[in-house]
Design an enzyme around this catalytic site. Structure first.
Site, PDB file in Angstrom:
ATOM      1  N   GLY A 160       0.848  -1.184   0.000  1.00 43.39           N
ATOM      2  CA  GLY A 160       0.000   0.000   0.000  1.00 43.39           C
ATOM      3  C   GLY A 160       0.880   1.229   0.000  1.00 43.39           C
ATOM      4  O   GLY A 160       0.809   2.073   0.893  1.00 43.39           O
ATOM      5  N   ALA A 162      -3.028  -6.589  -4.003  1.00 44.53           N
ATOM      6  CA  ALA A 162      -2.170  -7.080  -2.924  1.00 44.53           C
ATOM      7  C   ALA A 162      -2.828  -8.183  -2.107  1.00 44.53           C
ATOM      8  O   ALA A 162      -2.143  -8.896  -1.370  1.00 44.53           O
ATOM      9  CB  ALA A 162      -1.769  -5.926  -2.005  1.00 44.53           C
ATOM     10  N   ALA A 205      -5.737   0.215   2.162  1.00 42.57           N
ATOM     11  CA  ALA A 205      -7.092   0.718   2.418  1.00 42.57           C
ATOM     12  C   ALA A 205      -7.943   0.381   1.200  1.00 42.57           C
ATOM     13  O   ALA A 205      -7.649   0.810   0.096  1.00 42.57           O
ATOM     14  CB  ALA A 205      -7.078   2.224   2.656  1.00 42.57           C
ATOM     15  N   TYR A 222     -16.892   5.414  14.348  1.00 46.06           N
ATOM     16  CA  TYR A 222     -15.543   4.935  14.058  1.00 46.06           C
ATOM     17  C   TYR A 222     -15.094   3.902  15.086  1.00 46.06           C
ATOM     18  O   TYR A 222     -15.150   2.705  14.832  1.00 46.06           O
ATOM     19  CB  TYR A 222     -14.547   6.111  13.991  1.00 46.06           C
ATOM     20  N   LYS A 258     -10.335  -2.732  13.403  1.00 46.24           N
ATOM     21  CA  LYS A 258      -9.091  -2.273  14.016  1.00 46.24           C
ATOM     22  C   LYS A 258      -8.712  -3.151  15.204  1.00 46.24           C
ATOM     23  O   LYS A 258      -7.530  -3.390  15.467  1.00 46.24           O
ATOM     24  CB  LYS A 258      -9.223  -0.809  14.451  1.00 46.24           C
ATOM     25  N   THR A 305      -7.432  11.777   4.163  1.00 51.19           N
ATOM     26  CA  THR A 305      -7.075  10.760   3.184  1.00 51.19           C
ATOM     27  C   THR A 305      -8.305  10.450   2.346  1.00 51.19           C
ATOM     28  O   THR A 305      -9.419  10.866   2.676  1.00 51.19           O
ATOM     29  CB  THR A 305      -6.599   9.456   3.853  1.00 51.19           C
TER      30      THR A 305
END
Length: 396
Positions: free
Chosen positions: A48, A112, A140, A235, A244, A275
Site C-alpha cells: 500500500g 495485494a 485501504a 468509528y 481495528k 485521506t
C-alpha cells in the site's frame, strides 16, 4: 490537456501529474531535512505504497534512511484522454526521485490481496534483496477477494448496537447538517473485519516467512486510527473499530508465529488526517476540520509525512518506543490529549453553516483533500497544458 479537479461527493475522479510530483517532492524535502534514528532499516517492503501513510513510509525509508524499497500498490494507469489515479503519479514521482538519488527501488502494481501479487513480491525480494527487515502494511480498500475461496468481502461504515444520528459537514454542499447511519448487522460487521482487519497482514507475513525472505529481527507494522469519544459512534465503536481490534489480534499472532525470527509486529496508532478513506467516513470531515483549528493553533498538528518521520525516529527505530495501553506504537498522543479533545468538542457543539470558516479550518481540510490528487500545490501552473501520460520506472 488542462487538468482541473473533478470532484464528486467525497472523491476526486482525476489527478494532476505535475501537482502530484510536486507534493511528493515536498515530502521528500521534509524528510531529508530531519534528523533520523541511529538504527535504520535496509530493505523495506511497503504494502500500500502509493498514497497517504504508505507513501510517507516509503519516502521516509528511502530518503531518510537510504533503504532499498519495494512498493506494492493497485493503481490505474493513464490514457491519452484520462488521467491516472493519484497513486500512479505519486509513485512515478517517487521512483524518478529515487533513481536520481541512486536509491534502489522497484514497484509492483496489482491486487495485494491475491496470491499472485504475494508470489511476485517474494520473487522480486529473492532475486534482488535477499530478505527484508521492515514490512509496512498500509492497505485501504472497500473490498477484498479471499485468495483461497474467491469470496468477495465488503466493508461498511456503520455503528454497532444502535442507529446513530449526528452532526455532519456535508462537503458537497458546504453546509452543516445531520447524517443518520443505520446500525450494522452481524454480516456487515464480519465483512468489515474481513476487509480491514488483520487477516491479509497475517497472510503476507506467513507467505514472506515461509519463503525465507524475512530477516532475523525484522519489524512489521500496520496502521490504525483509534480516535476518542467524539468519533467513537461511527468509528471506534463501530464496524471499522471492530476491524481495528482485529489488527491488534493479528499483531499478537504474528509475534507468536515469527518468534523464531525474533520478529516484532506492532499496530501503530496515528492521528486523523485527510485521506481518500477518511473523507468517506461520516463525522470525519467535520471532526478533522475542528481538530485542524485546535492543533494548528497549538503548533502540534502533523500530517502524514511528519507523523511517519517521527514514527521511524522515535518508535520503530528509537531507543524507547512509546506504547499505548494496548501495546500499540503511539503517534496519536497529542490529538488525544483532553485539552485538545475538549476544544474540538466545543467547536463541534457550536458550529453551524454560517460559522464554518470562523470556528473550523475547513479551508485547510479542503486544501489537504485537493493535494491528495495533486491540486492546490504551491508553484504548479494549473492552467498549463500537460500530458496525462506518465510512466513508472521499474514497474512490474
Amino acid at each position: 490537456m488542462v487538468i482541473q479537479p473533478k470532484i464528486r461527493g467525497f472523491i476526486c475522479t482525476n489527478a494532476h501529474p505535475t501537482g502530484c510530483a510536486a507534493h511528493v517532492e515536498e515530502q521528500i524535502a521534509y524528510v531529508k531535512s530531519q534528523t533520523q534514528a541511529t538504527q535504520k532499516p535496509k530493505n523495506v517492503l511497503v504494502i500500500g505504497a502509493s498514497t497517504g501513510y504508505g507513501l510517507a513510509s516509503r519516502i521516509t525509508a528511502a530518503f531518510g534512511n537510504q533503504a532499498k524499497t519495494l512498493g506494492v500498490f493497485f493503481e490505474k494507469p493513464p490514457t491519452e484522454k484520462k488521467t491516472a489515479s493519484a497513486g500512479w503519479y505519486n509513485t512515478a514521482a517517487f521512483q524518478k526521485a529515487a533513481d536520481e538519488a541512486g536509491l534502489w527501488s522497484k514497484n509492483i502494481n496489482g491486487d495485494a490481496f491475491s496470491h499472485e501479487i504475494k508470489a511476485k513480491t517474494i520473487e522480486s525480494i529473492e532475486e534482488e534483496l535477499g530478505q527484508v527487515d521492515l514490512v509496512i502494511y498500509s492497505l485501504a480498500s472497500p473490498r477484498r477477494t479471499d485468495p483461497d475461496t474467491g469470496e468477495v468481502y465488503s466493508s461498511t461504515l456503520k455503528p454497532i448496537g444502535e442507529t446513530v444520528t449526528t452532526k455532519n459537514l456535508n462537503t458537497s454542499k458546504r453546509v452543516i447538517d445531520e447524517v443518520t447511519v443505520e446500525q450494522a448487522n452481524d454480516a456487515e460487521i464480519q465483512g468489515t473485519i474481513d476487509v480491514m482487519g488483520g487477516a491479509d497482514w497475517e497472510l503476507w507475513i506467513k507467505a514472506l516467512g515461509d519463503a525465507g525472505v524475512l530477516a532475523d529481527g525484522f519489524k512489521t507494522t500496520a496502521y490504525t486510527y483509534i480516535g476518542k469519544k467524539l468519533t467513537w459512534p461511527i468509528y471506534g465503536h463501530a464496524t471499522i473499530g471492530k476491524a481495528k481490534e482485529d489488527l491488534d489480534r493479528a499483531a499478537k499472532a504474528i509475534n507468536v508465529s515469527t518468534a523464531s525470527l525474533n520478529g516484532q509486529a506492532y499496530v501503530t496508532s496515528l492521528n486523523a488526517v485527510v485521506t481518500q478513506a477518511s473523507s468517506a467516513i461520516p463525522i470525519m470531515p467535520l471532526y478533522i476540520s475542528a481538530m485542524f483549528k485546535v492543533m494548528k493553533a497549538d503548533g502540534t498538528y502533523q500530517g502524514c509525512i511528519e507523523q511517519i518521520q517521527d514514527l521511524f525516529r522515535e518508535n520503530l527505530f528509537g531507543d524507547a518506543p512509546r506504547l499505548d495501553e494496548a501495546g500499540r506504537l503511539s503517534q496519536n498522543y497529542k490529538e488525544l490529549e483532553d485539552s485538545v479533545q475538549d476544544r474540538v468538542q466545543a467547536i463541534w457543539d457550536q458550529v453551524q453553516t454560517e460559522t464554518i470558516d470562523e470556528l473550523t479550518d475547513y479551508n485547510g481540510y479542503h486544501q489537504e483533500f485537493l493535494k491528495l490528487f495533486g491540486f492546490g500545490v504551491d508553484g504548479v501552473d494549473y492552467d498549463a497544458d500537460v500530458s496525462p501520460l506518465v510512466e513508472i520506472n521499474h514497474l512490474s
